[in-house]
Design a protein around this motif. Structure first.
Motif, PDB file in Angstrom:
ATOM      1  N   VAL A  28      33.359  -8.809 -43.180  1.00 14.81           N
ATOM      2  CA  VAL A  28      31.913  -8.965 -43.279  1.00 14.81           C
ATOM      3  C   VAL A  28      31.600  -9.461 -44.686  1.00 14.81           C
ATOM      4  O   VAL A  28      32.275  -9.067 -45.649  1.00 14.81           O
ATOM      5  CB  VAL A  28      31.191  -7.625 -42.988  1.00 14.81           C
ATOM      6  N   VAL A  29      30.625 -10.328 -44.825  1.00 14.26           N
ATOM      7  CA  VAL A  29      30.243 -10.897 -46.116  1.00 14.26           C
ATOM      8  C   VAL A  29      28.837 -10.415 -46.454  1.00 14.26           C
ATOM      9  O   VAL A  29      27.845 -10.876 -45.870  1.00 14.26           O
ATOM     10  CB  VAL A  29      30.290 -12.442 -46.083  1.00 14.26           C
ATOM     11  N   ILE A  30      28.720  -9.494 -47.386  1.00 13.61           N
ATOM     12  CA  ILE A  30      27.428  -8.930 -47.753  1.00 13.61           C
ATOM     13  C   ILE A  30      26.723  -9.872 -48.725  1.00 13.61           C
ATOM     14  O   ILE A  30      27.289 -10.283 -49.743  1.00 13.61           O
ATOM     15  CB  ILE A  30      27.601  -7.536 -48.385  1.00 13.61           C
ATOM     16  N   ALA A  31      25.478 -10.194 -48.401  1.00 21.91           N
ATOM     17  CA  ALA A  31      24.708 -11.126 -49.223  1.00 21.91           C
ATOM     18  C   ALA A  31      23.559 -10.456 -49.959  1.00 21.91           C
ATOM     19  O   ALA A  31      23.135 -10.923 -51.015  1.00 21.91           O
ATOM     20  CB  ALA A  31      24.171 -12.266 -48.354  1.00 21.91           C
ATOM     21  N   ARG A  32      23.020  -9.362 -49.417  1.00 19.03           N
ATOM     22  CA  ARG A  32      21.968  -8.635 -50.107  1.00 19.03           C
ATOM     23  C   ARG A  32      21.911  -7.205 -49.568  1.00 19.03           C
ATOM     24  O   ARG A  32      22.500  -6.902 -48.524  1.00 19.03           O
ATOM     25  CB  ARG A  32      20.602  -9.318 -49.954  1.00 19.03           C
ATOM     26  N   ALA A  33      21.198  -6.351 -50.305  1.00 23.39           N
ATOM     27  CA  ALA A  33      21.118  -4.943 -49.905  1.00 23.39           C
ATOM     28  C   ALA A  33      19.851  -4.329 -50.486  1.00 23.39           C
ATOM     29  O   ALA A  33      19.348  -4.755 -51.530  1.00 23.39           O
ATOM     30  CB  ALA A  33      22.343  -4.175 -50.382  1.00 23.39           C
ATOM     31  N   GLU A  34      19.351  -3.310 -49.795  1.00 23.11           N
ATOM     32  CA  GLU A  34      18.172  -2.588 -50.264  1.00 23.11           C
ATOM     33  C   GLU A  34      18.208  -1.180 -49.684  1.00 23.11           C
ATOM     34  O   GLU A  34      18.362  -1.004 -48.468  1.00 23.11           O
ATOM     35  CB  GLU A  34      16.888  -3.303 -49.833  1.00 23.11           C
ATOM     36  N   GLY A  35      18.061  -0.191 -50.551  1.00 22.24           N
ATOM     37  CA  GLY A  35      18.085   1.190 -50.091  1.00 22.24           C
ATOM     38  C   GLY A  35      19.423   1.540 -49.474  1.00 22.24           C
ATOM     39  O   GLY A  35      20.463   1.414 -50.110  1.00 22.24           O
ATOM     40  N   ALA A  36      19.405   1.957 -48.214  1.00 23.00           N
ATOM     41  CA  ALA A  36      20.646   2.309 -47.520  1.00 23.00           C
ATOM     42  C   ALA A  36      21.142   1.184 -46.615  1.00 23.00           C
ATOM     43  O   ALA A  36      22.115   1.361 -45.889  1.00 23.00           O
ATOM     44  CB  ALA A  36      20.430   3.573 -46.693  1.00 23.00           C
ATOM     45  N   TRP A  37      20.490   0.014 -46.677  1.00 21.23           N
ATOM     46  CA  TRP A  37      20.816  -1.081 -45.762  1.00 21.23           C
ATOM     47  C   TRP A  37      21.408  -2.275 -46.503  1.00 21.23           C
ATOM     48  O   TRP A  37      21.087  -2.531 -47.665  1.00 21.23           O
ATOM     49  CB  TRP A  37      19.573  -1.516 -44.996  1.00 21.23           C
ATOM     50  N   LEU A  47      23.933  -0.509 -41.779  1.00 22.32           N
ATOM     51  CA  LEU A  47      23.662   0.711 -42.533  1.00 22.32           C
ATOM     52  C   LEU A  47      24.883   1.055 -43.370  1.00 22.32           C
ATOM     53  O   LEU A  47      26.009   1.113 -42.862  1.00 22.32           O
ATOM     54  CB  LEU A  47      23.331   1.865 -41.586  1.00 22.32           C
ATOM     55  N   ASP A  48      24.673   1.264 -44.655  1.00 22.48           N
ATOM     56  CA  ASP A  48      25.757   1.578 -45.587  1.00 22.48           C
ATOM     57  C   ASP A  48      26.084   3.067 -45.504  1.00 22.48           C
ATOM     58  O   ASP A  48      25.312   3.908 -45.954  1.00 22.48           O
ATOM     59  CB  ASP A  48      25.331   1.204 -47.013  1.00 22.48           C
ATOM     60  N   MET A  49      27.243   3.395 -44.958  1.00 21.26           N
ATOM     61  CA  MET A  49      27.672   4.785 -44.864  1.00 21.26           C
ATOM     62  C   MET A  49      28.843   5.074 -45.796  1.00 21.26           C
ATOM     63  O   MET A  49      29.619   6.004 -45.572  1.00 21.26           O
ATOM     64  CB  MET A  49      28.052   5.113 -43.419  1.00 21.26           C
ATOM     65  N   MET A  50      28.921   4.281 -46.868  1.00 23.28           N
ATOM     66  CA  MET A  50      30.016   4.459 -47.818  1.00 23.28           C
ATOM     67  C   MET A  50      29.546   4.561 -49.266  1.00 23.28           C
ATOM     68  O   MET A  50      30.178   5.199 -50.097  1.00 23.28           O
ATOM     69  CB  MET A  50      31.012   3.322 -47.671  1.00 23.28           C
ATOM     70  N   SER A  51      28.455   3.877 -49.602  1.00 24.52           N
ATOM     71  CA  SER A  51      27.853   3.947 -50.944  1.00 24.52           C
ATOM     72  C   SER A  51      28.808   3.544 -52.055  1.00 24.52           C
ATOM     73  O   SER A  51      28.724   4.066 -53.165  1.00 24.52           O
ATOM     74  CB  SER A  51      27.332   5.364 -51.229  1.00 24.52           C
ATOM     75  N   MET A 364      31.530  -1.369 -37.291  1.00 23.72           N
ATOM     76  CA  MET A 364      30.881  -2.512 -37.932  1.00 23.72           C
ATOM     77  C   MET A 364      30.166  -3.373 -36.901  1.00 23.72           C
ATOM     78  O   MET A 364      29.064  -3.882 -37.148  1.00 23.72           O
ATOM     79  CB  MET A 364      31.923  -3.338 -38.681  1.00 23.72           C
ATOM     80  N   GLY A 365      30.767  -3.522 -35.734  1.00 27.55           N
ATOM     81  CA  GLY A 365      30.151  -4.313 -34.684  1.00 27.55           C
ATOM     82  C   GLY A 365      28.856  -3.716 -34.170  1.00 27.55           C
ATOM     83  O   GLY A 365      28.046  -4.415 -33.546  1.00 27.55           O
ATOM     84  N   ARG A 366      28.638  -2.447 -34.453  1.00 31.02           N
ATOM     85  CA  ARG A 366      27.406  -1.777 -34.047  1.00 31.02           C
ATOM     86  C   ARG A 366      26.446  -1.587 -35.221  1.00 31.02           C
ATOM     87  O   ARG A 366      25.483  -0.837 -35.127  1.00 31.02           O
ATOM     88  CB  ARG A 366      27.735  -0.437 -33.389  1.00 31.02           C
ATOM     89  N   GLY A 367      26.753  -2.231 -36.349  1.00 28.51           N
ATOM     90  CA  GLY A 367      25.806  -2.232 -37.451  1.00 28.51           C
ATOM     91  C   GLY A 367      25.954  -1.102 -38.443  1.00 28.51           C
ATOM     92  O   GLY A 367      25.011  -0.819 -39.194  1.00 28.51           O
ATOM     93  N   VAL A 368      27.127  -0.462 -38.492  1.00 23.03           N
ATOM     94  CA  VAL A 368      27.360   0.625 -39.451  1.00 23.03           C
ATOM     95  C   VAL A 368      28.622   0.294 -40.233  1.00 23.03           C
ATOM     96  O   VAL A 368      29.669  -0.012 -39.649  1.00 23.03           O
ATOM     97  CB  VAL A 368      27.532   1.985 -38.739  1.00 23.03           C
TER      98      VAL A 368
END
Length: 407
Positions: A28-37, A47-51, A364-368
């Motif tokens: 997965v290629v993360i391009a931006r983030a805000e809060g827990a997403w 949803l970021d479950m690793m921080s 990851m395929g389910r958005g987590v």
């Protein structure tokens, strides 16, 4: 979200071509983030479950952190410790007040904080305890993870961390984690310190028996040995207390902090200790060009203020118990154990069901997004700012993932 949409193959292949292959990231290629997403470069949300291993305790892009970062950077960022600044004193004073310790050495990364602790312990052992020069010993725990420097990996019990990187520094002895009696039996006349994690993160979120830290505190007092705790991952609210040692109402002689101290935007770390240990450092025998720079100090102070004023430590305790209750209630045959404290839980997966990596990829395929450790444990450590509804959503997706893999 279309889980069958193509991933960003160009970005991944470019990184794969030019970056050392010392990580195996999820595709997965993360391009931006805000809060827990977080969002990938195709606009899909996760949803970021690793921080970031607790570096993002305050969430991504916290507005107060960003405001401090911009305002301080516009004034002055780095001058080295050759000069005083108006930011370092307030930052370290607050950090010491929160930890109950007397002084600090500001550094950058967690590994640097641990290296600083090792130097302080050895010099204290030679200077204060009277250990002969070059004979100081530090006791560590099996399964530890304190960083990646050659000194630190030298006392790791994980073969992959050591293979091909020797020779290693002497002066360390490894003892079974959670066994206070074994730790006491290992103490000798040249033992300067015991260095342990209150909860072992990379080992799989391993929690020692109740009373372990209290026993270590008593043992160190009895034998005139320093107790140094590595709270780089467990500190600053992650376990539902400011510091994990507070669960057992003790105080260490030295404390290694990092990750969340940088508010999710900068590498900031510190070794905090009682006065006679901090006083082992004098001009010329230790330093860091970037350690304690005004930008890092300003961000670090704001991070501490946000944790306190937004009640994130208590939030971690309350939501952490909720997360544990929900994960335990799943009672899925794939789950061998749920362990941890606060918003820091490890779910051990039966390897006969699936690898933890396979579960993370399906999740990851389910958005987590999370990451496995040692192929058997999935980390659940969201930012402390996460909403309860979002946390429940992630656990629901986890339950769906396990059912889909079973089918």
């Amino acid at each position: 979200m279309d889980i069958h949409a193509p991933i960003s193959a160009d970005a991944i292949s470019l990184e794969d071509r030019w970056c050392a292959h010392n990580y195996k990231p999820l595709p997965v290629v993360i391009a931006r983030a805000e809060g827990a997403w977080m969002w990938d470069d195709q606009g899909r949300r996760y949803l970021d479950m690793m921080s970031a291993y607790s570096a993002v305790n305050l969430g991504h892009g916290h507005p107060r952190i960003l405001r401090t970062l911009i305002e301080q950077a516009s004034r002055v960022s780095v001058v080295s410790r050759a000069f005083h600044t108006d930011r370092l004193g307030p930052f370290l004073a607050r950090l010491c007040a929160l930890s109950g310790l007397d002084g600090a050495v500001p550094m950058n990364t967690g590994a640097e904080a641990v290296e600083t602790a090792i130097k302080a312990a050895r010099r204290w052992g030679h200077t204060v305890k009277g250990i002969p020069a070059n004979h100081a010993q530090i006791l560590v725990a099996e399964g530890n993870f304190h960083g990646r420097t050659t000194t630190i990996v030298g006392f790791s019990s994980e073969p992959a961390y050591r293979d091909g990187f020797g020779p290693f520094a002497p002066g360390f002895r490894s003892v079974a984690y959670g066994d206070a009696a074994a730790m006491e039996a290992a103490i000798g006349p040249n033992t300067a310190a015991i260095l342990v994690e209150p909860i072992q993160g990379e080992a799989g979120i391993v929690v020692p028996p109740d009373g372990y830290l209290r026993r270590l505190r008593e043992i160190c007092d009895r034998h005139n040995v320093l107790l140094i705790l590595d709270e780089i991952q467990s500190g600053l609210g992650r376990t539902g207390q400011w510091f994990a040692f507070q669960h057992e109402a003790i105080r260490p002689d030295g404390l290694c902090l990092g990750k969340a101290l940088g508010g999710g935007v900068l590498p900031v770390s510190a070794f905090v200790a009682r006065r006679d240990v901090i006083d082992m450092f004098v001009p010329g025998n230790h330093g860091s060009t970037f350690g304690g720079n005004p930008l890092a100090a300003a961000v670090g102070l704001t991070a501490l203020e946000v944790l306190e004023e937004e009640g994130l430590v208590q939030r971690s305790a309350e939501l952490g118990q909720h997360m544990r209750d929900r994960l335990t209630a799943l009672a899925h045959p794939a789950i061998r154990a749920v362990r941890g404290r606060g918003l820091w839980l490890g779910v051990e997966i039966d390897p006969g069901f699936a690898s933890a990596r396979a579960v993370c990829e399906a999740l990851m395929g389910r958005g987590v997004l999370s990451k496995e450790t040692h192929e058997t444990v999935i980390r659940f450590a969201p930012p402390l700012v996460i909403d309860r509804a979002d946390l429940d959503w992630a656990i629901d997706r986890f339950a769906e993932t396990l059912e889909a893999l079973r089918a």
